[in-house]
Design a protein around this motif. Structure first.
Motif, PDB file in Angstrom:
ATOM      1  N   GLU A  23       0.800  -1.315  -0.095  1.00 16.40           N
ATOM      2  CA  GLU A  23      -0.050   0.072  -0.204  1.00 16.40           C
ATOM      3  C   GLU A  23       0.956   1.313   0.063  1.00 16.40           C
ATOM      4  O   GLU A  23       1.977   1.114   0.456  1.00 16.40           O
ATOM      5  N   PRO A  24       0.360   2.407  -0.680  1.00 21.04           N
ATOM      6  CA  PRO A  24       1.200   3.644  -0.744  1.00 21.04           C
ATOM      7  C   PRO A  24       1.312   4.122   1.120  1.00 21.04           C
ATOM      8  O   PRO A  24       0.425   3.842   1.824  1.00 21.04           O
TER       9      PRO A  24
ATOM     10  N   ARG B 123       4.243  11.172   4.425  1.00 22.36           N
ATOM     11  CA  ARG B 123       4.871  11.148   3.109  1.00 22.36           C
ATOM     12  C   ARG B 123       5.879  12.786   3.423  1.00 22.36           C
ATOM     13  O   ARG B 123       5.451  13.758   3.903  1.00 22.36           O
TER      14      ARG B 123
ATOM     15  N   TYR C  84       0.730  15.732   0.185  1.00 19.40           N
ATOM     16  CA  TYR C  84       1.909  15.269   0.842  1.00 19.40           C
ATOM     17  C   TYR C  84       2.103  15.870   2.403  1.00 19.40           C
ATOM     18  O   TYR C  84       2.270  17.041   2.518  1.00 19.40           O
TER      19      TYR C  84
END
Length: 433
Positions: A376-377, A383, A395
């Motif tokens: 998964e991201p 981020r 982000y």
């Protein structure tokens, strides 16, 4: 055909219990050969195989019907037992050394065995010493002859058959495991050799303590014990009672039997690791000493010690890892023998330290999830956002700085959505000694 292969200059023919290969040794042969048993009653040790109702005893009492692999360390009676089986068998006996000859010669023996059986119905009992010297592809040459019953194979090996023998060949044989002789068995053998007419015939006398010293120096190897006894007799030129100085000269420094690339290497490092894990500092020190005296690579030991510090001590005593790394560095600087002390210090520290495998188990669980779940991201709030474009894309949005926001620890989720709430580590404080 090679004289070394069959013990004579003739081509291989019928080999019976009366053949030269099974005849008693000459008077000028080494003591170990002169004392080789010629009946089952003469055998010392291997009581788990010999005796009333035991497997090998049943084979010796009757006719061999199944191929055998005799597995054990040097000097425990593999060749002797093969000869005894040959004496008890009505089969044609052919000895063969994988050290002295190759597959080409072996195929000649196999072809002759098949011809003899076709013409007379007699099977061949083929004894292959050091059978592991043939690689697994070469061992395939035995299969059709063993499968048809043209040959009854007795293979002797010091190596683990599970690793060194062809699985197809192994499935057609019964594996008999021979053990190192007990000290008491070695002592009885030595006393027998001291008095036997085939042995030293009373030429020298040893006290019980001196016999025990030779037995302990032999490491369960009957051949080594008799060779040492023969050396004692050689340095005691006048015969009679042997003084301790002459005995010490004959024994010199004990050579520790150790195979740095074989099964013993893995058995001993396993014993060391498990003793440390069990907090047994005395056993840990003993197994380390066995490996050091056997000439084990100290850098290999250093790496395993560092691994133990992480795997079995871990968070219970994080300083253990530093101790282990320092020991490795100390050995690099000092070398042998001074550096061995640093390794010993680290091993004793690890054995005494509190134990925790929480990190070991937690990493294993996390790895399992990595393979079990989708990649998964990374959640947006975790981020990195070094550019305006990335900030505009969300982000880092919603990230909470835990130093300024204590509630973030409980309220901000850092795992992917599908793993939310997963716990890989047990709560701290559960470490045990």
């Amino acid at each position: 055909m090679s004289a070394n292969l069959f013990g004579g200059d003739e081509r291989p023919g019928k080999r019976s219990a009366a053949s030269d290969d099974l005849a008693p040794a000459a008077r000028d042969a080494p003591l170990a050969e002169r004392m080789r048993p010629i009946t089952p009653e003469d055998v010392f040790g291997q009581t788990h195989l010999l005796g009333e109702g035991k497997l090998l005893q049943r084979i010796l009492d009757g006719d061999i019907t199944q191929s055998l692999i005799l597995w054990g360390p040097p000097g425990v009676g593999k060749t002797t037992l093969a000869r005894l089986v040959a004496r008890a068998s009505s089969a044609r006996f052919v000895p063969f050394s994988a050290v002295l000859s190759g597959v080409k010669e072996m195929r000649v023996v196999m072809a002759e065995a098949r011809a003899v059986r076709s013409s007379t119905g007699e099977r061949t009992l083929l004894f292959v010493d050091e059978i592991h010297r043939f690689n697994k592809a070469q061992q395939d040459a035995f299969l059709p002859f063993v499968e048809r019953g043209d040959v009854l194979l007795i293979g002797a090996t010091t190596e683990n058959p599970s690793f060194e023998l062809n699985a197809a060949l192994l499935s057609r044989c019964r594996v008999l495991i021979l053990e190192p002789l007990e000290v008491d068995d070695i002592q009885r053998l030595l006393r027998h050799a001291l008095e036997s007419e085939n042995g030293l015939n009373g030429r020298i006398q040893l006290s019980d303590e001196q016999v025990a010293r030779i037995a302990h120096a032999s490491d369960g190897d009957a051949r080594r014990s008799l060779t040492l006894l023969e050396t004692v007799a050689a340095v005691s030129l006048s015969g009679g009672a042997v003084d301790d100085a002459a005995l010490s000269e004959a024994l010199q420094r004990k050579q520790v039997r150790y195979d740095k690339s074989g099964e013993q290497h893995y058995d001993l490092i396993s014993a060391l690791h498990k003793s440390v894990r069990n907090s047994d500092e005395n056993a840990s020190l003993y197994w380390l000493a066995r490996m050091l005296e056997g000439g084990e690579d100290r850098r290999y030991l250093s790496r395993r010690i560092v691994r133990i510090a992480s795997e079995d001590i871990g968070l219970a005593d994080p300083f253990a890892l530093r101790i282990s790394l320092d020991a490795a560095e100390a050995f690099d600087r000092l070398g042998v023998p001074e550096g061995d002390l640093a390794l010993a210090q680290a091993v004793v520290y690890l054995a005494r330290a509190a134990k925790s495998n929480a990190v070991y188990k937690g990493l294993a669980r996390a790895r399992e999830d990595v393979h079990r779940t989708a990649n998964e991201p990374v959640p947006l709030h975790l981020r990195n956002a070094p550019t305006g474009l990335m900030k505009d894309a969300g982000y880092g949005k919603g990230y909470r700085y835990a130093h300024d926001d204590p509630a973030a620890k409980a309220e901000m989720e850092c795992l992917p959505p599908s793993l939310r709430g997963t716990r890989y580590l047990d709560p701290p404080g559960g470490q045990k000694r």
